[in-house]
Design an enzyme around this catalytic site. Structure first.
Site, short mmCIF file in Angstrom:
data_model
loop_
_atom_site.label_atom_id
_atom_site.label_comp_id
_atom_site.label_asym_id
_atom_site.label_seq_id
_atom_site.Cartn_x
_atom_site.Cartn_y
_atom_site.Cartn_z
N HIS A 145 0.80 -1.23 0.00
CA HIS A 145 0.00 0.00 0.00
C HIS A 145 0.84 1.29 0.00
CE1 HIS A 145 -3.49 -2.44 0.26
NE2 HIS A 145 -3.64 -2.51 1.56
N HIS A 219 -9.80 2.19 0.28
CA HIS A 219 -9.74 1.04 1.19
C HIS A 219 -10.85 1.07 2.25
CE1 HIS A 219 -8.02 -2.26 3.45
NE2 HIS A 219 -6.98 -2.33 2.64
N GLU A 357 -11.42 -3.77 -2.89
CA GLU A 357 -10.56 -2.72 -3.42
C GLU A 357 -10.36 -2.95 -4.91
OE1 GLU A 357 -7.10 -3.36 -0.70
OE2 GLU A 357 -8.70 -4.41 0.32
C1 BGC Z 1 -4.49 -6.39 2.05
C2 BGC Z 1 -4.44 -7.09 3.38
C3 BGC Z 1 -4.14 -6.07 4.43
C4 BGC Z 1 -5.22 -5.01 4.38
C5 BGC Z 1 -4.98 -3.91 5.37
C6 BGC Z 1 -5.58 -5.39 2.09
O1 BGC Z 1 -5.62 -4.71 0.87
O2 BGC Z 1 -4.65 -7.29 1.00
O3 BGC Z 1 -3.48 -8.11 3.39
O4 BGC Z 1 -4.06 -6.63 5.69
O5 BGC Z 1 -5.28 -4.45 3.10
O6 BGC Z 1 -3.72 -3.43 5.26
#
Ligand code: BGC
Length: 393
Positions: A145, A219, A357
């Site tokens: 991310h 998210h 997402e």
């Molecule tokens: C990821 C997860 C992660 C979550 C929060 C998601 O997009 O795939 O593995 O724990 O985001 O960070």
């Protein structure tokens, strides 16, 4: 380039879509559901960061029972209030009540804009035009991310949008070359709109001054029964995906696109999220539940295609998602662990929210067979996702 389109080609389409949702709306109209008012947007101060930057909160209402709150820190959707089948309103987005919590509680990306690269890049490494880049390794051995200080932790500049049939917020952020070790200055704009059709529409736009990679998403974690009310395992999910990208134990795609048929990954027909989440299926062990990118079944690369539909049998609330993206990460809130207290004062435990997402596939820079996430000077990254909220009986 398959998934990145140029401005001239797409501006016409965007204009048409906007016009499509902007049928003249009188200030107040009477329907059998009561009085409708035009959409409104208001601003207040949400808090101040330690360096003295004021964080604003915008409250968008659509006169049809929806209220959405967005803050300039991380472009975070802080709350989404929608009516249930009896007209009772609840906040269906997980989040925090104060800026301080977003700054200090290690938010698991509640409601934020994710960038420059949503999801994982293996070992934080990629090569572009023969140059090797090393990004932050902030999730086990991988990059997640956007790194240590991704777009979710930046303060975005906001401009209010007022259109017939919608209000919105245009958020912009210029990410300098070298930030989080990504090449190129990336100028990003994310526009949220709340429409009179009970939609949240998110338009993403970015340009660069040097070759780079980009993969933006939002998210938001949803619980259609209301945040803090328990797990989402009874929610029924439909994913318009016949294939998904299986992962290794560190959640990096292996590179293959596997069929969902005959596995707990098959959500082509609405199925309770919890129905198979404890099945002894290797991928569910790796993710501690669902944490996978699904390859959307689409007819073309550019239209807003149906991606997912979720309904909560208890409240009757539904959300339908359409996107221009090739993939969607379905994450069943596996790492929520009872250590965070949400907006309404309740503790979030495993499975108390789900995220969907829309995105390019994780680790695309290391998989030439995946749709490209490379953006070059002169090109425009442009994509969109629409969330339509409703109810069933
Ligand atoms: C990821 C997860 C992660 C979550 C929060 C998601 O997009 O795939 O593995 O724990 O985001 O960070």
């Amino acid at each position: 380039m398959k998934w990145i389109t140029r401005t001239a080609a797409t501006l016409g389409a965007i204009t048409l879509l906007v016009l499509g949702t902007t049928a003249a709306t009188p200030a107040a109209t009477q329907t059998n559901q009561g009085t409708h008012h035009s959409p409104q947007i208001e601003k207040d101060v949400f808090g101040t960061t330690p360096d003295g930057t004021r964080i604003d909160r915008y409250t968008l209402t659509n006169g049809r029972g929806m209220r959405v709150r967005i803050i300039t820190y991380g472009g975070i959707i802080q709350s989404i209030e929608t009516p249930d089948r009896h007209g009772r309103t609840a906040n269906i987005a997980l989040g925090f009540g104060s800026l301080d919590d977003y700054l200090t509680k290690n938010s698991p990306y509640f409601g934020c804009i994710v960038g420059r690269y949503a999801n994982r890049i293996a070992k934080g490494r990629f090569t572009l035009d023969g140059v090797n880049y090393q990004l932050a390794v902030n999730n086990g051995e991988n990059h997640l991310h956007g790194g240590n200080v991704g777009f979710d932790k930046r303060v975005w500049r906001a401009r209010e949008v007022r259109e017939p049939g919608a209000v919105g917020l245009r958020l912009t952020y210029v990410s300098p070359a070298g930030e989080e070790n990504y090449p190129g200055t990336l100028s990003a704009a994310v526009t949220y709109r709340l429409t009179v059709h009970n939609e949240i529409r998110v338009d993403y736009h970015a340009t660069t001054d040097a070759p780079t990679i980009v993969n933006l998403t939002n998210h938001t974690y949803f619980n259609l029964a209301g945040e803090g009310t328990g797990t989402i395992y009874d929610h029924k999910l439909m994913l318009n995906a016949s294939r998904y990208t299986p992962v290794d134990s560190t959640l990096i795609p292996t590179g293959s696109l596997d069929p969902v048929a005959g596995t707990p990954m098959d959500f082509r027909h609405p199925t309770a999220i919890g129905a198979r989440i404890r099945d002894n299926f290797q991928q569910l062990l790796f993710g501690q539940g669902y944490d996978h990118n699904f390859v959307l079944d689409r007819r073309d690369d550019t239209s807003l295609a149906l991606a997912a539909r979720v309904s909560d049998p208890a409240s009757g609330r539904t959300v339908t998602m359409r996107t221009k993206e090739p993939g969607i990460q379905f994450y069943s809130g596996n790492f929520l662990d009872g250590t965070l207290v949400g907006t309404g004062g309740h503790i979030y435990r495993q499975g108390d929210g789900f995220a969907l997402e829309t995105q390019h596939f994780p680790d695309s820079p290391n998989h030439p067979s995946f749709p490209s996430t490379v953006l070059r000077p002169g090109e425009v990254y442009q994509t969109a996702t629409v969330y339509q909220f409703g109810t069933t009986h």
